[in-house]
Design an enzyme around this catalytic site. Structure first.
Site, PDB file in Angstrom:
ATOM      1  N   ASP A 221     -17.579 -17.374 -10.150  1.00 14.84           N
ATOM      2  CA  ASP A 221     -16.549 -18.299  -9.633  1.00 14.84           C
ATOM      3  C   ASP A 221     -16.091 -19.321 -10.634  1.00 14.84           C
ATOM      4  O   ASP A 221     -14.945 -19.669 -10.928  1.00 14.84           O
ATOM      5  CB  ASP A 221     -17.416 -19.158  -8.345  1.00 14.84           C
ATOM      6  CG  ASP A 221     -16.487 -20.260  -7.651  1.00 14.84           C
ATOM      7  OD1 ASP A 221     -15.382 -20.347  -8.315  1.00 14.84           O
ATOM      8  OD2 ASP A 221     -16.671 -20.550  -6.521  1.00 14.84           O
TER       9      ASP A 221
ATOM     10  N   ASP B 166      -8.795  -6.353  -4.671  1.00 17.17           N
ATOM     11  CA  ASP B 166      -8.626  -5.128  -3.797  1.00 17.17           C
ATOM     12  C   ASP B 166      -9.435  -3.918  -3.991  1.00 17.17           C
ATOM     13  O   ASP B 166      -9.301  -3.412  -5.174  1.00 17.17           O
ATOM     14  CB  ASP B 166      -7.041  -4.815  -4.115  1.00 17.17           C
ATOM     15  CG  ASP B 166      -6.404  -3.489  -3.121  1.00 17.17           C
ATOM     16  OD1 ASP B 166      -7.438  -2.841  -2.628  1.00 17.17           O
ATOM     17  OD2 ASP B 166      -5.343  -3.466  -3.211  1.00 17.17           O
TER      18      ASP B 166
ATOM     19  N   ASP C 172     -13.355 -19.375 -14.099  1.00 15.18           N
ATOM     20  CA  ASP C 172     -11.971 -19.613 -13.900  1.00 15.18           C
ATOM     21  C   ASP C 172     -11.667 -21.217 -14.214  1.00 15.18           C
ATOM     22  O   ASP C 172     -10.498 -21.632 -14.208  1.00 15.18           O
ATOM     23  CB  ASP C 172     -11.148 -18.974 -12.915  1.00 15.18           C
ATOM     24  CG  ASP C 172     -11.892 -19.598 -11.450  1.00 15.18           C
ATOM     25  OD1 ASP C 172     -12.506 -20.504 -11.607  1.00 15.18           O
ATOM     26  OD2 ASP C 172     -11.864 -18.889 -10.598  1.00 15.18           O
TER      27      ASP C 172
ATOM     28  N   SER D  65       0.745  -1.336   0.003  1.00 14.86           N
ATOM     29  CA  SER D  65      -0.028  -0.165   0.054  1.00 14.86           C
ATOM     30  C   SER D  65       0.924   1.152   0.014  1.00 14.86           C
ATOM     31  O   SER D  65       1.723   1.467  -0.835  1.00 14.86           O
ATOM     32  CB  SER D  65      -0.963   0.035   1.394  1.00 14.86           C
ATOM     33  OG  SER D  65      -1.741   0.936   1.196  1.00 14.86           O
TER      34      SER D  65
ATOM     35  N   ASP E 115     -14.622 -22.776  -6.544  1.00 16.82           N
ATOM     36  CA  ASP E 115     -13.967 -22.983  -5.231  1.00 16.82           C
ATOM     37  C   ASP E 115     -14.287 -21.948  -4.347  1.00 16.82           C
ATOM     38  O   ASP E 115     -13.391 -21.544  -3.432  1.00 16.82           O
ATOM     39  CB  ASP E 115     -12.585 -22.949  -5.575  1.00 16.82           C
ATOM     40  CG  ASP E 115     -11.926 -21.904  -6.476  1.00 16.82           C
ATOM     41  OD1 ASP E 115     -12.791 -21.206  -6.818  1.00 16.82           O
ATOM     42  OD2 ASP E 115     -10.543 -21.736  -6.503  1.00 16.82           O
TER      43      ASP E 115
ATOM     44  N   HIS F 126      -6.872  -6.059  -0.147  1.00  9.88           N
ATOM     45  CA  HIS F 126      -5.829  -5.066  -0.034  1.00  9.88           C
ATOM     46  C   HIS F 126      -4.685  -5.457   0.961  1.00  9.88           C
ATOM     47  O   HIS F 126      -4.885  -5.371   2.094  1.00  9.88           O
ATOM     48  CB  HIS F 126      -6.383  -3.627   0.276  1.00  9.88           C
ATOM     49  CG  HIS F 126      -5.401  -2.438   0.179  1.00  9.88           C
ATOM     50  ND1 HIS F 126      -4.712  -2.115  -0.923  1.00  9.88           N
ATOM     51  CD2 HIS F 126      -4.635  -1.536   1.394  1.00  9.88           C
ATOM     52  CE1 HIS F 126      -3.825  -1.100  -0.718  1.00  9.88           C
ATOM     53  NE2 HIS F 126      -3.998  -0.892   0.655  1.00  9.88           N
TER      54      HIS F 126
ATOM     55  N   VAL G  34     -13.897 -18.724  -5.382  1.00 10.82           N
ATOM     56  CA  VAL G  34     -12.900 -17.449  -5.783  1.00 10.82           C
ATOM     57  C   VAL G  34     -13.207 -17.426  -7.195  1.00 10.82           C
ATOM     58  O   VAL G  34     -13.077 -18.018  -8.147  1.00 10.82           O
ATOM     59  CB  VAL G  34     -11.318 -18.049  -5.838  1.00 10.82           C
ATOM     60  CG1 VAL G  34     -10.562 -16.798  -5.801  1.00 10.82           C
ATOM     61  CG2 VAL G  34     -11.105 -18.188  -4.116  1.00 10.82           C
TER      62      VAL G  34
HETATM   63 CA   LIG Z   1     -13.190 -19.973  -9.113  1.00  8.80          CA
END
Ligand SMILES: [Ca+2]
Ligand SMILES: *[C@@H]1O[C@H](CO)[C@@H](O)[C@H](O)[C@H]1NC(C)=O
Ligand SMILES: *[C@@H]1O[C@H](CO)[C@@H](O)[C@H](O)[C@H]1NC(C)=O
Ligand SMILES: *[C@@H]1O[C@H](CO)[C@@H](O)[C@H](O)[C@H]1NC(C)=O
Ligand SMILES: *[C@@H]1O[C@H](CO)[C@@H](O)[C@H](O)[C@H]1NC(C)=O
Ligand SMILES: *[C@@H]1O[C@H](CO)[C@@H](O)[C@H](O)[C@H]1NC(C)=O
Ligand SMILES: *[C@@H]1O[C@H](CO)[C@@H](O)[C@H](O)[C@H]1NC(C)=O
Ligand SMILES: *[C@@H]1O[C@H](CO)[C@@H](O)[C@H](O)[C@H]1NC(C)=O
Length: 584
Positions: A280, A450, A283, A216, A287, A496, A289
């Site tokens: 999600d 972030d 990608d 940062s 999971d 962040h 994310v």
């Molecule tokens: Ca994913």
């Protein structure tokens, strides 16, 4: 040279032993962690031009069996012993005072490393907590208070001589000078303390590797150094640098004013959670994310959240975070969806030109969070404008004139910020030739989710370095050259400088300095950044991070590929056609 050792550890005896030509590497900590020895280890008068070290300010104590707490970015350590040293200096012709603080590992734990540590927010120091990181790696480490009046003070304590009168010396200290002076002094102190200089009697003539670590504001500080002082560090870990003005923090409030709706933070959090869930799988792996926020930008429309329920308990936020929030529940409104869609679209002036960075769906929107007014029982704008007021309006006030504020005002402030403070505050100089030619290595990382400083901020700078330093080469060739010594990693789902509560099952780089040291000292250029899954069914598994511009994509067989995607380049490196000079 006579050096009097004071307390002999364990016995409580005061000794007065003359030691001549001490070989520090063979000395015990108690012998060398004395005021006299440290005084003799300070740089000579005139070593840094204009800097007068105050010998009488030295404070020294030996610390034994110290534990460094683990954090997300380093593993911690126990049983560390070090010399805790503070002293101050002033600049010739002024009455100022800058405090420096160093941890010098005991000779048997010293691993020939020096580390400058960075600050956060508008402070230049993380104090003992930041300094102690060096002990994990056997590094002498340093921190500075910037000259702002002590370890608990930040730039706001020094930036205004009075409302309307800026202190440009304090600004330059913050911009780059304080870290530079601390680093030059700290490296010399380290060489003399351990007698590794190459000229002293019985010196070990050992190379001391020098490093920087910060995130940062700390990331900005690191960039400010490698851009200006190409030979100061062998390698730098740069996290989510706040390298430009932060006028984009006002995007949320201005969008809310335009839409004329100030949503409870809980409502925007629901929209973000919906976007994470919807994106999600883009990608290739479900999971929790959304590792491809670039794909999510094209995929998720906040109108899909309309009617979804939100329900949050009360939050005890501080005054500076906007004050407390009551428990709230409801369903996502069309107006809130419009707010989110406008923020994700980007930051444009009234002529349709892009003026700054922004975030994508799946990334939290902290700067769009409102405050709650219990008197009117309503949510009100909470512009994060204190810092901008200090700099652009040159006054210490928390009032913010949102009534008169538009996207065009934001453009004015961005341009004013560049004109008035580009020097010394920006750290976006795109030419790092001297640093590279000196063998320097950069490990730059940024959470892809972030919400404070969009990851786009780092991809724009990285691309500017590529174009500036390899103007004659094509995209692939220039990135290949750049990656030999400078790598950028976007950490999927991370926030962040930290993991993200919204996507807690993501992998996080747990030992960034080790990766950097292995690169600088062992020539191990990290093709992918080592990272470990923090929670969920895959907790503890290695899931390394692709280096930009390659993007993560899981195969159906569950293998992580790092792929090139031209569209991701366009999403993450957009043209800032609303700013009349290059944005690096
Ligand atoms: Ca994913
Ligand atoms: C340097 O080290 C040698 C070998 O240990 C020792 O004999 C000599 O006295 C030392 N010189 C000084 C000046 O300490
Ligand atoms: C330091 O100690 C090591 C062994 O512990 C020894 O080999 C070396 O000669 C010593 N060096 C000096 C300068 O005394
Ligand atoms: C060092 O500290 C640890 C706890 O952090 C403690 O268990 C241990 O006994 C200490 N060792 C000494 C020699 O004081
Ligand atoms: C290090 O020195 C500073 C300044 O003298 C002091 O405040 C601090 O408590 C010391 N830290 C340790 C771990 O001894
Ligand atoms: C989102 O969906 C709405 C309604 O279908 C549409 O009007 C709007 O253009 C869409 N926005 C984006 C950014 O795709
Ligand atoms: C919100 O959540 C709380 C606690 O989980 C629950 O007690 C409450 O009934 C919920 N309110 C609504 C309106 O769903
Ligand atoms: C760059 O490399 C990628 C694969 O890594 C390839 O798909 C792309 O076509 C290349 N671009 C150029 C201009 O060579």
């Amino acid at each position: 040279m006579f050096i009097r050792s004071t307390l002999l550890a364990g016995f409580g005896l005061v000794m007065a032993t003359p030691i001549s030509g001490l070989c520090a590497r063979n000395s015990s900590l108690s012998t060398i962690c004395t005021t006299e020895y440290v005084q003799n280890s300070l740089p000579a008068v005139g070593f840094v031009k204009g800097v007068n070290l105050d010998q009488s300010s030295i404070s020294v104590n030996a610390v034994y069996n110290y534990s460094v707490p683990a954090t997300y970015t380093h593993p911690g350590a126990v049983g560390r012993s070090f010399c805790n040293v503070t002293f101050s200096y002033s600049h010739a012709g002024t009455n100022d005072k800058t405090n420096l603080w160093f941890f010098l590992p005991s000779p048997d734990q010293f691993q020939n490393r020096y580390l400058s540590t960075g600050g956060a927010s508008i402070s230049m120091t993380l104090g003992e907590w930041g300094l102690s990181v060096g002990l994990v790696y056997g590094a002498a480490s340093g921190t500075t208070d910037g000259g702002f009046g002590g370890w608990d003070k930040d730039l706001s304590a020094a930036i205004l001589r009075a409302n309307g009168v800026l202190n440009y010396d304090a600004m330059a200290a913050y911009g780059y000078k304080a870290i530079h002076e601390m680093s030059v002094i700290g490296k010399e102190l380290t060489r003399k303390f351990y007698n590794t200089g190459g000229s002293g009697l019985n010196s070990t003539n050992t190379k001391i590797y020098s490093y920087f670590n910060g995130c940062s504001e700390g990331g900005r500080e690191g960039l400010s150094q490698i851009q200006r002082y190409g030979t100061q560090f062998d390698a730098a870990a740069i996290g989510a640098p706040a390298m430009r003005e932060v006028v984009h923090w006002l995007q949320g409030p201005v969008v809310e004013k335009t839409v004329n709706y100030f949503p409870p933070p809980c409502e925007l959090q629901r929209i973000t959670a919906d976007a994470v869930a919807a994106c999600d799988s883009l990608d290739g792996k479900i999971d929790g994310v959304a590792a491809r926020s670039d794909l999510c930008k094209h995929f998720y429309n906040a109108t899909n959240s309309i009617g979804n329920t939100y329900n949050c308990s009360a939050v005890d936020r501080s005054f500076f975070q906007g004050g407390p929030l009551p428990a709230v529940s409801g369903t996502v409104s069309p107006a809130a969806a419009e707010v989110a869609n406008q923020i994700w679209k980007g930051l444009f002036d009234s002529k349709g030109r892009r003026i700054s960075v922004n975030n994508f769906p799946s990334v939290p929107l902290p700067n769009a969070e409102t405050a709650y007014n219990p008197v009117t029982n309503s949510y009100v704008p909470f512009p994060n404008g204190a810092l901008l007021n200090l700099l652009v309006r040159e006054e210490y006030t928390f009032d913010f004139p949102l009534e008169d504020f538009t996207f065009d005002t934001m453009r004015d402030w961005i341009i004013q910020g560049k004109q008035k403070f580009g020097y010394p505050l920006e750290a976006a100089w795109p030419d790092l030739e001297k640093f590279r030619d000196n063998g320097g290595k950069v490990l730059h990382w940024h959470g892809e989710a972030d919400g404070v400083i969009p990851a786009m901020s780092s991809t724009i700078y990285y691309d500017a370095v590529r174009k500036t330093m390899y103007p004659g080469l094509g995209l692939n060739e220039s990135y290949a050259e750049l990656k030999d010594w400078y790598k950028l990693f976007l950490v999927p789902g991370a926030g962040h400088c930290d993991p993200n509560v919204e996507q807690p099952t993501g992998a996080f780089p747990r030992d960034i300095l080790k990766s950097l040291i292995d690169w600088a000292e062992g020539d191990v250029n990290p093709e992918r950044l080592p990272a470990t899954v923090l929670s969920g069914p895959e907790q503890g598994e290695r899931q390394d991070i692709c280096s930009w511009p390659l993007r993560p994509l899981w195969s159906s067989a569950g293998e992580l590929k790092c792929v090139f995607d031209e569209d991701a380049m366009e999403v993450f490196v957009p043209s800032m056609d609303g700013i009349p000079v290059p944005v690096y």
